[in-house]
Design a protein around this motif. Structure first.
Motif, short mmCIF file in Angstrom:
data_model
loop_
_atom_site.label_atom_id
_atom_site.label_comp_id
_atom_site.label_asym_id
_atom_site.label_seq_id
_atom_site.Cartn_x
_atom_site.Cartn_y
_atom_site.Cartn_z
N LYS A 109 2.23 3.93 1.96
CA LYS A 109 2.12 3.05 3.02
C LYS A 109 1.36 1.69 2.19
O LYS A 109 1.34 0.50 2.73
CB LYS A 109 1.16 3.15 4.06
CG LYS A 109 1.94 4.20 5.27
CD LYS A 109 1.30 3.93 6.57
CE LYS A 109 0.83 5.11 6.95
NZ LYS A 109 0.39 6.45 6.49
N ALA A 110 0.62 1.96 1.33
CA ALA A 110 -0.18 0.98 0.52
C ALA A 110 0.74 0.18 -0.60
O ALA A 110 0.14 -0.53 -1.21
CB ALA A 110 -1.41 1.72 0.01
N LEU A 111 1.87 0.76 -0.62
CA LEU A 111 2.47 0.15 -1.99
C LEU A 111 3.95 -0.33 -1.57
O LEU A 111 4.65 -0.07 -0.63
CB LEU A 111 3.21 1.29 -2.94
CG LEU A 111 1.83 2.32 -3.56
CD1 LEU A 111 2.36 3.55 -4.30
CD2 LEU A 111 0.96 1.42 -4.22
N SER A 112 4.31 -1.24 -2.36
CA SER A 112 5.63 -1.93 -2.19
C SER A 112 6.70 -0.91 -2.55
O SER A 112 6.60 -0.56 -4.09
CB SER A 112 5.89 -3.31 -2.96
OG SER A 112 7.09 -3.48 -3.20
N SER A 113 7.89 -0.62 -1.86
CA SER A 113 8.82 0.19 -2.24
C SER A 113 9.95 -0.27 -3.25
O SER A 113 10.41 0.24 -4.26
CB SER A 113 9.45 0.61 -1.06
OG SER A 113 10.38 -0.57 -0.65
N GLN A 114 9.75 -1.77 -3.42
CA GLN A 114 10.48 -2.48 -4.33
C GLN A 114 9.93 -2.46 -5.93
O GLN A 114 10.54 -2.21 -6.73
CB GLN A 114 10.74 -3.92 -3.88
CG GLN A 114 11.15 -4.25 -2.57
CD GLN A 114 12.71 -3.84 -2.48
OE1 GLN A 114 13.56 -4.37 -3.14
NE2 GLN A 114 13.15 -3.35 -1.53
N THR A 115 8.70 -2.57 -6.04
CA THR A 115 7.85 -2.71 -6.94
C THR A 115 6.95 -1.86 -7.43
O THR A 115 6.32 -1.76 -8.63
CB THR A 115 7.14 -4.25 -7.23
OG1 THR A 115 6.08 -4.39 -6.14
CG2 THR A 115 8.15 -5.35 -6.56
N LEU A 116 6.61 -1.15 -6.34
CA LEU A 116 5.38 0.04 -6.68
C LEU A 116 4.06 -0.68 -6.81
O LEU A 116 3.04 -0.01 -7.43
CB LEU A 116 5.85 0.86 -7.93
CG LEU A 116 6.88 2.10 -7.63
CD1 LEU A 116 6.27 3.02 -6.61
CD2 LEU A 116 8.10 1.48 -7.35
N GLU A 117 3.91 -2.09 -6.51
CA GLU A 117 2.64 -2.82 -6.61
C GLU A 117 1.88 -2.34 -5.18
O GLU A 117 2.51 -2.43 -4.08
CB GLU A 117 2.85 -4.18 -6.65
CG GLU A 117 1.72 -5.03 -7.08
CD GLU A 117 1.96 -6.72 -7.10
OE1 GLU A 117 3.11 -6.94 -6.84
OE2 GLU A 117 1.24 -7.34 -7.57
N ALA A 118 0.56 -2.41 -5.38
CA ALA A 118 -0.37 -2.32 -4.30
C ALA A 118 -0.19 -3.53 -3.35
O ALA A 118 -0.34 -4.59 -3.67
CB ALA A 118 -1.63 -1.89 -4.60
#
Ligand SMILES: Cc1cc2nc3c(=O)[nH]c(=O)nc-3n(C[C@H](O)[C@H](O)[C@H](O)COP(=O)(O)OP(=O)(O)OC[C@H]3O[C@@H](n4cnc5c(N)ncnc54)[C@H](O)[C@@H]3O)c2cc1C
Length: 413
Positions: free
Chosen positions: A358-367
């Protein structure tokens, strides 16, 4: 005083395992100045021991449109984007470019023909092609975020970068370098972490209850295994292995990821055979001991141990009561047992749970709330089935992150 040029990078990747090596190489090849840091003596120890030393590096059956089929986590759909943008076919093409011979074994699982070392050499060559700076062994004592930069105090000095990628994996097999570093960094930056637990792990049973089966250690047979009820029910058709302390083998490793403490697992020890009907038919034509009849469908060592559970089963089949035969058949095809625990992180192939998706972007894995901080690979709450799925998540999440790093760090636009 400005940081010396040698310690200033576009991105720092912590963890030189499957995901970290791949991400560092990809980002380097996109023109970024990348530092890769690992505290262990050797790179990619888990790749080295994976797949029995041959590395089950991906799985052809992976369906990025339906990741929930082969991945667990609070949101199994999270991995869809990364898996769709870097598929098993992409990784197979890379393996082929490096001339690594491989073969398909079972249920889409791809293994190297020779040794896992081939894959480690490939990952290091990709890093070399990207001009990656590699500090190893190197301890990271402290991470701060100051003036838009991540500042790492390490045993080799200070290093700074606008982007920090955490690829330190899970908790399994601490003796080859696993630590909770990734979860600590997540908490330091106020990111939630889903409770971790050992997965793809042998299950153990209470000493006394297990006594009748302890002598079967080493015995393997194909079974159908399941756990959970109704919608949460999961089943696998795989091989089961008896151990001194309980059960292992692919069937148990797979089901362990879904098993909840205190609940039973159910095992059909003779899948596809109607044991009740077979024994009732045998009764009219045979004088053999029940154990000898059973040995037609299960290994004889198991048949011998099985009948020890009830004196009514220790006699010639023609002298047995129908009820006793039906009970025996029922128990053999629906063997229900409650594991007391698992072999833990010492033997688990992976760690379930981890940095909350939930805390991460699924596109980039950035917080989402901490710009420039990325989490890839097993440290994230994404857990694959046995069979190459965990490595494919490592490659795909590393690739998604490396693409984003190049965009965010290579200047405006
Ligand atoms: C016995 C075994 C067999 C396996 N076989 C397979 C298989 O055949 N196929 C498959 O798909 N999966 C397999 N797996 C799972 C697979 O190895 C992992 O899912 C995968 O390696 C995860 O990649 P990762 O890069 O996220 O983490 P890892 O590969 O675990 O890498 C993490 C790196 O971070 C480093 N690190 C940890 N803490 C710190 C710290 N504090 N500071 C600096 N560095 C740190 C570690 O030294 C390590 O190099 C297997 C696992 C085991 C244990």
């Amino acid at each position: 005083m400005p940081a010396p040029e040698s310690s200033l990078f576009d991105a720092i990747v912590v963890g030189a395992g499957a995901a970290g090596l791949f991400c560092a190489g990809q980002a380097g090849q996109r023109g970024l100045k990348v530092l890769l840091v690992d505290h262990a003596e050797k790179v990619a120890e888990k790749v080295r021991i994976s797949g029995g030393g041959r590395c089950n590096f991906t799985n052809r059956d992976l369906d990025p449109r339906a990741p929930q089929k082969h991945f667990l986590g609070d949101n199994p759909n999270f991995c869809r984007s990364a898996l769709a943008r870097y598929t098993p076919t992409d990784f197979i093409a890379l393996v082929a470019r490096h001339g690594i011979a491989h073969h398909e074994k079972h249920k889409g699982q791809l293994f190297g023909d020779h040794s896992s070392d081939d894959f480690i050499r490939m990952l290091l060559a990709e890093c070399a092609a990207g001009g990656v700076t590699h500090w190893q062994p190197c301890q990271v004592a402290r991470v701060d975020h100051r003036d838009g930069q991540y500042v790492l105090q390490t045993s080799r000095g200070e290093a700074r970068a606008a982007s920090l990628v955490i690829a330190t994996g899970g908790l399994s097999i601490p003796k080859i370098g696993a630590t909770d570093f990734g979860y600590r960094i997540a908490r330091q930056f106020d990111l939630p972490v889903v409770a971790t637990r050992p997965a793809l792990v042998p299950l153990t049973f209470d000493g006394d209850a297990w006594a009748p089966f302890a002598g079967l250690a080493g015995l393997a047979l194909p079974v159908r295994i399941e756990t959970g009820e109704k919608k949460a029910r999961m089943a696998f058709d795989e091989d089961l292995l008896f151990t001194h302390r309980g059960l292992s083998g692919p069937a148990v490793l797979q089901i362990s990821s879904y098993w909840k403490e205190g609940t039973p697992i159910r095992v059909d020890l003779a899948p596809g055979v109607d044991i009740a009907q077979q024994l009732l038919q045998a009764k009219s034509r045979s004088r053999k001991l029940i154990a000898n009849e059973l040995a037609a469908w299960v290994p004889s060592r198991l048949a011998d141990a099985w009948v020890q559970q009830d004196p009514a089963w220790q006699r010639p089949v023609n002298e047995a009561a129908d009820k006793a035969l039906l009970q025996l058949a029922q128990k053999l095809s629906k063997w229900e047992l409650v594991p007391t625990g698992s072999e833990g992180y010492r033997k688990a192939e992976v760690t379930a749970g981890g940095v909350d998706t939930k805390a991460l972007s699924s596109q980039t894995l950035e917080a989402k709330t901490q710009p420039g901080l990325y989490f890839i690979g097993e440290v994230v709450d994404v857990t694959g089935w046995l069979g190459g799925y965990n490595f494919q998540w490592a490659w795909a999440s590393a690739h998604a992150c490396a693409q984003a790093l190049s965009r965010s760090s290579s200047g405006p636009g």
